[in-house]
Design a protein around this motif. Structure first.
Motif, short mmCIF file in Angstrom:
data_model
loop_
_atom_site.label_atom_id
_atom_site.label_comp_id
_atom_site.label_asym_id
_atom_site.label_seq_id
_atom_site.Cartn_x
_atom_site.Cartn_y
_atom_site.Cartn_z
N PRO A 129 16.27 -3.14 -12.78
CA PRO A 129 15.04 -2.18 -12.77
C PRO A 129 14.66 -1.29 -14.02
N GLU A 130 13.71 -0.86 -14.02
CA GLU A 130 13.28 -0.52 -15.49
C GLU A 130 14.29 0.58 -16.07
N ARG A 131 14.63 1.51 -15.30
CA ARG A 131 15.77 2.53 -15.88
C ARG A 131 17.24 2.15 -15.86
N GLU A 147 -4.27 0.73 -1.97
CA GLU A 147 -3.28 -0.54 -2.15
C GLU A 147 -3.11 -0.66 -3.66
N ALA A 148 -1.73 -0.96 -3.80
CA ALA A 148 -1.13 -0.71 -5.49
C ALA A 148 -1.03 -2.45 -5.59
N VAL A 149 -0.71 -3.24 -4.70
CA VAL A 149 -0.77 -4.75 -5.09
C VAL A 149 -1.56 -5.42 -4.02
N GLY A 199 1.00 -6.47 -17.76
CA GLY A 199 -0.19 -5.40 -17.29
C GLY A 199 0.12 -4.26 -17.78
N ALA A 200 -1.02 -3.41 -17.84
CA ALA A 200 -0.76 -1.95 -18.44
C ALA A 200 -0.16 -1.09 -17.28
N ASN A 201 0.19 0.05 -17.99
CA ASN A 201 0.65 1.30 -17.21
C ASN A 201 -0.15 1.26 -15.86
N GLY A 202 0.67 1.48 -14.60
CA GLY A 202 -0.01 1.39 -13.42
C GLY A 202 -0.74 0.34 -12.85
N ALA A 203 -0.55 -0.91 -13.40
CA ALA A 203 -1.01 -2.10 -12.96
C ALA A 203 -0.55 -2.49 -11.50
N GLY A 204 0.72 -2.21 -11.31
CA GLY A 204 1.32 -2.54 -10.16
C GLY A 204 2.36 -3.27 -10.30
N LYS A 205 2.96 -3.71 -11.42
CA LYS A 205 4.04 -4.31 -11.86
C LYS A 205 5.52 -3.85 -11.20
N THR A 206 5.78 -2.72 -11.33
CA THR A 206 7.00 -2.40 -10.94
C THR A 206 6.89 -2.41 -9.33
N THR A 207 5.73 -2.01 -8.67
CA THR A 207 5.66 -2.17 -7.25
C THR A 207 5.60 -3.46 -6.79
N LEU A 208 5.14 -4.31 -7.42
CA LEU A 208 5.14 -5.85 -7.13
C LEU A 208 6.67 -6.37 -7.06
N ASP A 232 12.49 -5.77 -14.94
CA ASP A 232 11.37 -4.70 -15.06
C ASP A 232 11.35 -4.01 -16.41
N GLU A 233 10.35 -4.61 -17.27
CA GLU A 233 10.12 -4.11 -18.67
C GLU A 233 11.46 -4.09 -19.43
N PRO A 234 12.26 -5.01 -19.49
CA PRO A 234 13.48 -4.85 -20.27
C PRO A 234 13.23 -4.47 -21.93
N ALA A 239 0.85 -1.25 0.05
CA ALA A 239 -0.08 -0.08 -0.01
C ALA A 239 1.18 1.23 0.03
N TYR A 240 0.59 2.41 -0.82
CA TYR A 240 0.99 3.64 -0.83
C TYR A 240 -0.22 4.41 0.25
N GLY A 241 0.32 4.50 1.20
CA GLY A 241 -0.77 5.39 2.21
C GLY A 241 -1.92 4.48 2.26
N GLU A 282 6.61 -7.22 -18.04
CA GLU A 282 6.35 -6.69 -19.57
C GLU A 282 4.97 -5.97 -19.42
N GLN A 283 5.00 -4.99 -20.58
CA GLN A 283 4.04 -4.44 -21.16
C GLN A 283 3.83 -5.15 -22.29
N ASN A 284 5.05 -5.50 -23.07
CA ASN A 284 4.95 -5.89 -24.39
C ASN A 284 4.77 -7.43 -24.16
P1 ATP Z 1 4.31 1.18 -15.39
O1 ATP Z 1 4.04 0.19 -16.52
O2 ATP Z 1 3.88 2.40 -15.97
O3 ATP Z 1 5.65 1.32 -14.88
P2 ATP Z 1 3.35 -0.40 -13.32
O4 ATP Z 1 2.38 -1.53 -13.54
O5 ATP Z 1 4.83 -0.86 -12.79
O6 ATP Z 1 3.28 0.73 -14.33
P3 ATP Z 1 3.33 0.61 -10.61
O7 ATP Z 1 4.41 1.75 -11.09
O8 ATP Z 1 3.75 -0.31 -9.75
O9 ATP Z 1 2.57 0.38 -11.96
O10 ATP Z 1 2.20 1.70 -10.07
C1 ATP Z 1 0.95 1.08 -9.40
C2 ATP Z 1 0.14 1.98 -8.83
O11 ATP Z 1 0.70 2.71 -7.76
C3 ATP Z 1 -0.15 3.23 -9.74
O12 ATP Z 1 -1.52 3.80 -9.44
C4 ATP Z 1 0.85 4.32 -9.33
O13 ATP Z 1 0.08 5.62 -9.38
C5 ATP Z 1 1.01 3.96 -7.74
N1 ATP Z 1 2.35 4.31 -7.26
C6 ATP Z 1 3.49 3.96 -7.66
N2 ATP Z 1 4.36 4.43 -7.04
C7 ATP Z 1 3.90 5.37 -6.00
C8 ATP Z 1 4.33 6.12 -4.80
N3 ATP Z 1 5.44 6.17 -4.70
N4 ATP Z 1 3.43 6.39 -4.01
C9 ATP Z 1 2.08 6.54 -4.33
N5 ATP Z 1 1.47 5.68 -5.32
C10 ATP Z 1 2.46 5.22 -6.24
#
Ligand code: ATP
Length: 237
Positions: free
Chosen positions: A85-87, A19-21, A38-47, A161-163, A14-16, A193-195
């Motif tokens: 990492p992605e970057r 819940e992102a995952v 998963g698409a942008n914002g699906a939670g992949k990087t957070t996971l 992460d998204e190579p 959770a971010y505050g 991956e998004q791809n």
């Molecule tokens: P992308 O493909 O764009 O990298 P993603 O699937 O990796 O997307 P995440 O970056 O894990 O997605 O983000 C998941 C959700 O958590 C999004 O709604 C994002 O806005 C939110 N989020 C990510 N990082 C933070 C943070 N540091 N603080 C608050 N919310 C965050």
């Protein structure tokens, strides 16, 4: 039955209050490539960051049955996890070779030389450019260097992460071939991956993440044949 190489159960981040995952369960068997789509914002990087210990998470994270959930990042590295990492996070003002040597930091000077030769055999382009500054490499070369640097730590599970991000299709195909080659050498991978098209070509099994939860999973061939995956992630074939 022996436990799988890597297993996450009911992982929550959770971010505050958000819940992102949300309760992710995934398994990576030894010697397999598993993808999380998963698409942008699906939670992949957070996971991925949660699995690596970079972000605090709830739930269970096990490597060969051993509970990692409370271990710091460096101890997860020591058991065999590595995250690219992605970057890519290379040291731009250092040479290719020095970036690689840093990848073996956990051996503190022991080993490293043989591994460097092995990396140059696996990534001949890096050998040609061993003295070039990492910051001047092309996107594809940077991704190869990030992979090679991670491999210098002799991981057993590589998390990517998204190579494919920002790379031309031919270069994406090359990255995926390397992932497949590493699997054949015994290094399992968790490929975010998004791809979806590229990832499902190399992966054995896939999970689809949406809104922080797994909404679909199955063997890659089944996912490629699934209308929902095709419509949402692969476009018209
Ligand atoms: P992308 O493909 O764009 O990298 P993603 O699937 O990796 O997307 P995440 O970056 O894990 O997605 O983000 C998941 C959700 O958590 C999004 O709604 C994002 O806005 C939110 N989020 C990510 N990082 C933070 C943070 N540091 N603080 C608050 N919310 C965050």
């Amino acid at each position: 039955m022996s436990p799988p190489l890597f297993e996450a159960r009911d992982v929550r981040v959770a971010y505050g209050k958000v819940e992102a995952v949300r309760g992710v369960l995934l398994t990576v068997p030894a010697g397999r490539v598993v993808t999380v789509l998963g698409a942008n914002g699906a939670g992949k990087t957070t996971l991925l960051n949660a699995l690596m210990g970079i972000l605090p998470a709830r739930g269970s994270i096990r490597f060969e049955g051993r509970d990692l959930a409370r271990l710091p990042v460096e101890e997860r590295v020591a058991v065999g996890l590595s995250l690219i990492p992605e970057r890519r996070e290379l040291f731009g003002s250092m040479s290719v070779e020095d970036n690689l040597r840093l990848g073996a930091f956990r051996f503190r000077g022991r080993g490293g030389g043989g591994d460097l030769d092995a990396m140059f055999a696996l990534f001949p382009r890096l050998k040609e450019r061993r003295r070039q500054l990492a910051g001047t490499l092309s996107g594809g070369e940077r991704q190869m260097l990030a992979m090679a640097r991670a491999l210098m730590g002799r991981p057993r599970l590589l998390m990517l992460d998204e190579p494919s991000l920002g790379l031309a299709p031919l270069v994406v195909a090359e990255v995926m071939r390397k992932v497949a080659h590493l699997r054949d050498e015994g290094v399992a991978a968790l490929l975010v991956e998004q791809n979806a098209r590229a990832a499902l070509q190399v992966a054995d099994y896939g999970y689809v993440l949406d809104g922080g939860a797994v909404v679909l999973e199955g063997p890659s061939a089944a996912l490629r044949a699934d209308e929902r995956v095709v419509e949402t992630y692969l476009g018209v074939l």
